[in-house]
Design a protein around this motif. Structure first.
Motif, PDB file in Angstrom:
ATOM      1  N   HIS A  50      50.439 106.596  58.914  1.00  0.00           N
ATOM      2  CA  HIS A  50      50.803 105.700  57.817  1.00  0.00           C
ATOM      3  C   HIS A  50      51.491 104.425  58.300  1.00  0.00           C
ATOM      4  N   VAL A  51      51.480 104.212  59.608  1.00  0.00           N
ATOM      5  CA  VAL A  51      52.105 103.008  60.164  1.00  0.00           C
ATOM      6  C   VAL A  51      51.214 101.782  59.902  1.00  0.00           C
ATOM      7  N   GLY A  52      51.863 100.716  59.404  1.00  0.00           N
ATOM      8  CA  GLY A  52      51.121  99.481  59.137  1.00  0.00           C
ATOM      9  C   GLY A  52      51.387  98.412  60.173  1.00  0.00           C
ATOM     10  N   HIS A  60      53.065 101.318  56.356  1.00  0.00           N
ATOM     11  CA  HIS A  60      52.219 100.296  55.735  1.00  0.00           C
ATOM     12  C   HIS A  60      52.694 100.037  54.302  1.00  0.00           C
ATOM     13  N   GLY A  61      52.974  98.756  53.983  1.00  0.00           N
ATOM     14  CA  GLY A  61      53.457  98.410  52.645  1.00  0.00           C
ATOM     15  C   GLY A  61      52.461  98.791  51.557  1.00  0.00           C
ATOM     16  N   GLY A  62      51.189  98.575  51.832  1.00  0.00           N
ATOM     17  CA  GLY A  62      50.166  98.927  50.845  1.00  0.00           C
ATOM     18  C   GLY A  62      50.134 100.417  50.596  1.00  0.00           C
ATOM     19  N   PHE A  63      50.322 101.170  51.673  1.00  0.00           N
ATOM     20  CA  PHE A  63      50.333 102.621  51.520  1.00  0.00           C
ATOM     21  C   PHE A  63      51.549 103.076  50.713  1.00  0.00           C
ATOM     22  N   GLY A  65      52.937 101.424  48.381  1.00  0.00           N
ATOM     23  CA  GLY A  65      52.539 101.126  46.991  1.00  0.00           C
ATOM     24  C   GLY A  65      51.631 102.217  46.445  1.00  0.00           C
ATOM     25  N   ALA A  66      50.702 102.678  47.270  1.00  0.00           N
ATOM     26  CA  ALA A  66      49.764 103.723  46.864  1.00  0.00           C
ATOM     27  C   ALA A  66      50.496 105.036  46.579  1.00  0.00           C
ATOM     28  N   GLU A  69      52.300 104.676  43.293  1.00  0.00           N
ATOM     29  CA  GLU A  69      51.342 104.736  42.186  1.00  0.00           C
ATOM     30  C   GLU A  69      50.928 106.186  41.926  1.00  0.00           C
ATOM     31  N   VAL A  93      55.297  96.209  42.849  1.00  0.00           N
ATOM     32  CA  VAL A  93      56.025  96.963  43.859  1.00  0.00           C
ATOM     33  C   VAL A  93      57.050  96.038  44.513  1.00  0.00           C
ATOM     34  N   ASP A  94      58.301  96.484  44.559  1.00  0.00           N
ATOM     35  CA  ASP A  94      59.352  95.752  45.272  1.00  0.00           C
ATOM     36  C   ASP A  94      59.699  96.533  46.528  1.00  0.00           C
ATOM     37  N   TYR A  95      59.672  95.848  47.658  1.00  0.00           N
ATOM     38  CA  TYR A  95      59.980  96.496  48.940  1.00  0.00           C
ATOM     39  C   TYR A  95      61.431  96.186  49.304  1.00  0.00           C
TER      40      TYR A  95
ATOM     41  N   HIS B  23      47.304 102.989  59.977  1.00  0.00           N
ATOM     42  CA  HIS B  23      46.894 103.312  58.604  1.00  0.00           C
ATOM     43  C   HIS B  23      45.581 102.622  58.235  1.00  0.00           C
ATOM     44  N   GLY B  61      45.453 102.947  44.991  1.00  0.00           N
ATOM     45  CA  GLY B  61      46.253 102.716  46.187  1.00  0.00           C
ATOM     46  C   GLY B  61      45.437 102.215  47.371  1.00  0.00           C
ATOM     47  N   THR B  65      46.263  98.874  49.348  1.00  0.00           N
ATOM     48  CA  THR B  65      46.427  98.834  50.798  1.00  0.00           C
ATOM     49  C   THR B  65      45.579  97.735  51.435  1.00  0.00           C
ATOM     50  N   ASP B  68      47.121  94.351  50.463  1.00  0.00           N
ATOM     51  CA  ASP B  68      48.366  94.092  51.187  1.00  0.00           C
ATOM     52  C   ASP B  68      48.065  93.677  52.629  1.00  0.00           C
ATOM     53  N   LEU B  88      57.416  91.655  50.618  1.00  0.00           N
ATOM     54  CA  LEU B  88      58.634  91.637  49.800  1.00  0.00           C
ATOM     55  C   LEU B  88      58.319  92.222  48.425  1.00  0.00           C
TER      56      LEU B  88
END
Lengths: 143, 155
Positions: A50-52, A60-63, A65-66, A69, A93-95, B23, B61, B65, B68, B88
Motif C-alpha cells: 500500500h506504499v505510494g 498511497h493517498g489514493g488508497f 481515500g479508497a 470510502e 478526503v482531508d489528509y 501500490h 477507490g 487511487t 491521486d 493535502l
C-alpha cells in the motif's frame, strides 16, 4: 452466493468475513471487517503493497481515500436494510498526517440517512483514534 | 535542467514497472503520458477490484487511487523536480459508473503552483474525455522545500 444473500447473511450472523463476496475489493486489498460497539471497524494489516511513495515509505493517498470510502459503505450496509450497495456520489478526503507501513484502521459515522442520499463521515488512524491520518466526508446514493 | 530533459528522464524511468510505487504496481497502474504540468495514467480493469460483485463495476477507490497518482505526477511535472509531495485534500464527484471490463484513464492538470501548495484538476474516463466517469479537484503539499534545493544543486 448473490450479493443480496451475502449482505443478509452478514447482517444476520454479525460475521462480516463474507462481505468480500459482495465487494471483491475488500478481499483483494486485504481489508478485515468486524463490528465494534461504535460501529463497523475496518482493519488493514501492515503491508508494503500500500506504499505510494517508495522514498518516504508513506501509504498511497489514493488508497487511504479508497479505504475510507470502503468504511463509509460498510457502515451504511450495517445501518440500512437494503439489498443493494450504496453508490458514492462524491467524497472529500482531508489528509492530516502521513501514513506509515503499520496496521491501519477506519470507522465511519452516518451523519444523515435520507431516503435517497446518505451523508457519512469516516476517519482512518494507525496508533491513536484521536490522531487520524485522514478523514472523509461523502454523499452516497441509497438505491 | 530544463523541463524537457527532466520530463524525458522521468518518462523513461516511469515506463519501467519496477519504478512505480508498490501500490500502483499492485493495481497495474501505468503512466501513459507526461508533459509540463500534465499527467495521464491508466488502470486496467480487474474483476478482483470490483466494488460490487453483481455488476462488476470497479470500486470507487480504484478511481480515487489512479486520480491521486495522476495528480501527484502532474505536480512533479509542473515543478520540474522530483521532490517530496503529499496529497493535502481531494474531492471527487463520481459522475457515472465505470464500465466493467474497460481500463480507466485519469488525466490531471496542475494548474497552479505556489511556494507550499499545488492545485490540481483531474478527470477520469474510458476513451472520451467529454464523457467522464469522475471529476476531481485536489491540492498537494510541497513537503520538503530544502529537498527541492538540494536536488536542484545536484542537477
Amino acid at each position: 452466493m448473490s450479493i443480496i444473500d451475502a449482505l443478509r447473511a452478514a447482517r444476520q450472523s454479525r460475521d462480516y468475513r463474507g462481505l468480500g463476496e459482495a465487494m471483491p475489493y475488500i478481499d483483494a486489498l486485504g481489508i478485515t471487517v468486524t463490528e465494534s460497539p461504535q460501529g463497523m471497524l475496518l482493519t488493514l494489516a501492515a503491508s508494503s503493497i500500500h506504499v505510494g511513495n517508495p522514498f518516504t515509505q508513506a501509504l498511497h493517498g489514493g488508497f487511504i481515500g479508497a479505504f475510507l470510502e470502503t468504511a463509509a459503505i460498510v457502515q451504511l450496509i450495517l445501518e440500512q436494510d437494503s439489498d443493494s450497495l450504496p453508490k458514492p456520489i462524491n467524497i472529500t478526503v482531508d489528509y492530516l498526517r502521513g501514513g506509515r507501513v503499520a496496521d491501519t484502521r477506519a470507522a465511519a459515522r452516518v451523519t444523515k440517512l435520507g431516503r435517497r442520499v446518505a451523508n457519512v463521515h469516516a476517519s482512518c488512524w494507525q496508533d491513536d483514534p484521536e490522531r487520524p491520518i485522514a478523514t472523509l466526508s461523502g454523499h452516497f446514493l441509497m438505491s | 535542467m530544463t523541463d524537457y530533459t527532466f520530463l524525458d528522464a522521468l518518462r523513461e524511468q516511469l515506463a519501467r514497472p519496477e519504478n512505480q510505487s508498490p501500490h500502483n504496481r499492485f493495481l497495474g497502474i501505468e503512466v501513459v503520458h507526461l508533459e509540463h504540468a500534465r499527467a495521464v495514467l491508466r488502470v486496467p480493469y480487474a474483476a478482483r477490484l470490483a466494488g460490487n460483485a453483481t455488476n462488476g463495476v470497479l470500486h470507487g477507490g480504484v478511481i480515487t487511487t489512479v486520480i491521486d497518482s495522476a495528480g501527484g505526477w502532474s505536480v512533479i511535472a509542473a515543478l520540474g523536480r522530483r521532490i517530496n509531495i503529499a496529497t493535502l485534500d481531494l474531492r471527487i464527484d463520481y459522475l457515472k459508473p465505470a464500465t466493467p471490463g474497460m481500463a480507466v484513464t485519469a488525466a490531471a492538470h496542475c494548474y497552479k503552483v505556489t511556494r507550499n501548495v499545488c492545485f490540481v484538476r483531474a478527470l477520469a474516463y474510458h476513451a472520451d474525455r467529454d464523457d467522464p466517469i469522475a471529476n476531481c479537484a485536489a491540492s498537494f503539499m510541497i513537503k520538503d522545500t530544502t529537498l527541492v534545493q538540494e536536488e536542484a544543486t545536484q542537477a
